[in-house]
Design an enzyme around this catalytic site. Structure first.
Site, PDB file in Angstrom:
ATOM      1  N   ASN A 103      36.406  39.950  39.144  1.00  0.00           N
ATOM      2  CA  ASN A 103      35.533  38.875  38.654  1.00  0.00           C
ATOM      3  C   ASN A 103      35.335  37.886  39.795  1.00  0.00           C
ATOM      4  O   ASN A 103      36.248  37.137  40.129  1.00  0.00           O
ATOM      5  CB  ASN A 103      36.205  38.208  37.440  1.00  0.00           C
ATOM      6  CG  ASN A 103      35.417  37.012  36.929  1.00  0.00           C
ATOM      7  OD1 ASN A 103      34.289  36.768  37.365  1.00  0.00           O
ATOM      8  ND2 ASN A 103      36.012  36.270  36.010  1.00  0.00           N
ATOM      9  N   LYS A 114      33.436  35.339  39.876  1.00  0.00           N
ATOM     10  CA  LYS A 114      33.144  33.974  39.404  1.00  0.00           C
ATOM     11  C   LYS A 114      31.986  33.356  40.220  1.00  0.00           C
ATOM     12  O   LYS A 114      31.100  34.095  40.652  1.00  0.00           O
ATOM     13  CB  LYS A 114      34.412  33.119  39.453  1.00  0.00           C
ATOM     14  CG  LYS A 114      35.576  33.769  38.712  1.00  0.00           C
ATOM     15  CD  LYS A 114      36.744  32.841  38.512  1.00  0.00           C
ATOM     16  CE  LYS A 114      37.875  33.595  37.831  1.00  0.00           C
ATOM     17  NZ  LYS A 114      39.009  32.741  37.482  1.00  0.00           N
ATOM     18  N   HIS A 147      35.689  34.879  28.452  1.00  0.00           N
ATOM     19  CA  HIS A 147      36.621  34.439  29.504  1.00  0.00           C
ATOM     20  C   HIS A 147      37.058  33.003  29.198  1.00  0.00           C
ATOM     21  O   HIS A 147      36.262  32.194  28.700  1.00  0.00           O
ATOM     22  CB  HIS A 147      35.941  34.517  30.873  1.00  0.00           C
ATOM     23  CG  HIS A 147      36.895  34.317  32.008  1.00  0.00           C
ATOM     24  ND1 HIS A 147      37.317  33.080  32.399  1.00  0.00           N
ATOM     25  CD2 HIS A 147      37.530  35.208  32.800  1.00  0.00           C
ATOM     26  CE1 HIS A 147      38.172  33.205  33.400  1.00  0.00           C
ATOM     27  NE2 HIS A 147      38.320  34.495  33.669  1.00  0.00           N
ATOM     28  N   GLU A 185      44.275  37.974  28.925  1.00  0.00           N
ATOM     29  CA  GLU A 185      44.361  37.040  30.050  1.00  0.00           C
ATOM     30  C   GLU A 185      45.016  35.743  29.571  1.00  0.00           C
ATOM     31  O   GLU A 185      44.305  34.822  29.117  1.00  0.00           O
ATOM     32  CB  GLU A 185      42.962  36.727  30.583  1.00  0.00           C
ATOM     33  CG  GLU A 185      42.264  37.909  31.197  1.00  0.00           C
ATOM     34  CD  GLU A 185      41.390  37.475  32.357  1.00  0.00           C
ATOM     35  OE1 GLU A 185      41.604  37.987  33.458  1.00  0.00           O
ATOM     36  OE2 GLU A 185      40.521  36.626  32.171  1.00  0.00           O
ATOM     37  N   SER A 204      46.451  36.212  37.892  1.00  0.00           N
ATOM     38  CA  SER A 204      47.143  36.171  39.190  1.00  0.00           C
ATOM     39  C   SER A 204      47.582  37.557  39.680  1.00  0.00           C
ATOM     40  O   SER A 204      48.635  37.693  40.303  1.00  0.00           O
ATOM     41  CB  SER A 204      48.363  35.241  39.134  1.00  0.00           C
ATOM     42  OG  SER A 204      47.964  33.925  38.825  1.00  0.00           O
ATOM     43  N   GLY A 240      40.702  38.050  39.455  1.00  0.00           N
ATOM     44  CA  GLY A 240      39.848  36.968  39.943  1.00  0.00           C
ATOM     45  C   GLY A 240      40.025  36.789  41.439  1.00  0.00           C
ATOM     46  O   GLY A 240      39.446  37.506  42.251  1.00  0.00           O
ATOM     47  N   GLY A 241      40.894  35.833  41.808  1.00  0.00           N
ATOM     48  CA  GLY A 241      41.064  35.442  43.210  1.00  0.00           C
ATOM     49  C   GLY A 241      41.215  36.603  44.184  1.00  0.00           C
ATOM     50  O   GLY A 241      40.531  36.652  45.221  1.00  0.00           O
TER      51      GLY A 241
HETATM   52  C1  PEP Z   1      40.387  35.551  35.829  1.00  0.00           C
HETATM   53  O1  PEP Z   1      39.969  34.399  35.924  1.00  0.00           O
HETATM   54  O2  PEP Z   1      39.861  36.377  35.077  1.00  0.00           O
HETATM   55  C2  PEP Z   1      41.548  35.920  36.624  1.00  0.00           C
HETATM   56  C3  PEP Z   1      42.283  36.909  36.204  1.00  0.00           C
HETATM   57  O3  PEP Z   1      41.759  35.173  37.756  1.00  0.00           O
HETATM   58  P1  PEP Z   1      42.984  35.309  38.777  1.00  0.00           P
HETATM   59  O4  PEP Z   1      43.179  36.778  39.066  1.00  0.00           O
HETATM   60  O5  PEP Z   1      42.538  34.551  39.966  1.00  0.00           O
HETATM   61  O6  PEP Z   1      44.164  34.729  38.088  1.00  0.00           O
END
Ligand code: PEP
Length: 258
Positions: A10, A12, A95, A167, A216, A237-238
């Site tokens: 993702n 974002k 989300h 999540e 994460s 995400g990140g």
């Molecule tokens: C997300 O926002 O869907 C997510 C999982 O972010 P991160 O992996 O950065 O925690």
């Protein structure tokens, strides 16, 4: 039937269209054909059209991060799932950033899930409790409400067109003082998700639903998360913004699930 492993990035609100295209080019070069691993990235909506012409769908797929549930009409600024048909294969819906920043409730989420299915786009329904909900012992209620609420417009026969992503909001890296979820904490909630699905739709239908984990995820914890019972993939995400980390996670998925 062997269930695929889903690795979904993702992005974002990151990357210009040009940057997204360069990333995709490099990712496609790095990716062999993994028959049992479904690699997906979710760019900004504006990038979906050019990326859909560039992507090799034998290797990977595209997701939209958000869209509106009505197909057309007086909804200034919105993009509909019907407009995204053929461009996006998946849609991230519910989300926590949509729920808490843009105030989307379960009714809105349910309409979006239905609109995605109607337009041949697979919804990835995100659910998860906040840190305080967990502290107050409300996790099971929140999970049930978001799951069954979000699926309220999905018929039994369409359940196999849905993916669920667990999540926990407290584990998402952009959350202030995010914590790392343990495999045991994830296993417990995934069990709850599967029980709720089985109670509502029956065992047979519920077993067909892939359940992903997100929060994460990085190359060093992906292997442990992918071996949690009942987890069929990861929403990232990140770490998905860094090509080498994303490809490391894909490699791990291939190794762990082989
Ligand atoms: C997300 O926002 O869907 C997510 C999982 O972010 P991160 O992996 O950065 O925690």
């Amino acid at each position: 039937m062997v269930m695929k492993t889903y690795i979904v990035g993702n992005w974002k609100l990151n990357f210009t269209v040009g940057e997204a295209s360069i990333y995709l080019h490099k990712l496609l070069k790095a990716l062999p054909n993994y028959r049992d691993t479904e690699v997906v990235v979710a760019p900004s909506t504006i990038a979906l059209q050019p990326l859909s012409l560039q992507v090799d769908r034998h290797k990977m797929k595209l997701a939209v991060q958000n869209a509106f549930y009505r197909d057309y009409g007086a909804f200034t600024g919105e993009t509909s799932f019907s407009q995204l048909r053929g461009l996006a294969d998946y849609a991230i819906i519910g989300h926590s950033e949509r729920r808490y920043i843009f105030r989307e409730d379960d009714k809105m989420v349910a309409k979006k899930v239905a609109a995605a299915i109607r337009n041949k786009i697979t919804p990835i329904l995100c659910i998860g409790e906040t840190e305080s909900e967990r502290a107050f012992g409300e996790t099971a209620d929140v999970i049930r409400d978001q799951l069954i609420g979000g699926l309220s417009e999905v018929s039994d026969d369409d359940l196999d067109k849905v993916i669920v992503a667990y999540e926990p909001v407290w584990a998402i890296s952009s959350t202030k003082a995010a914590k790392i979820a343990t495999p045991d904490e994830i296993a417990e909630v995934v069990k709850l998700i599967r029980k709720n699905l089985a109670d509502t739709y029956g065992e047979k239908h519920s077993e067909q639903v892939p359940v992903l984990f997100g929060g994460s995820v990085n190359p060093s914890n992906a292997g442990a998360y992918l071996t949690v019972p009942g987890v069929n993939g990861l929403l990232i995400g990140g770490a998905s913004l860094i090509l080498s980390e994303f490809t490391d996670i894909i490699e791990t998925a291939k190794r762990v699930r082989a």
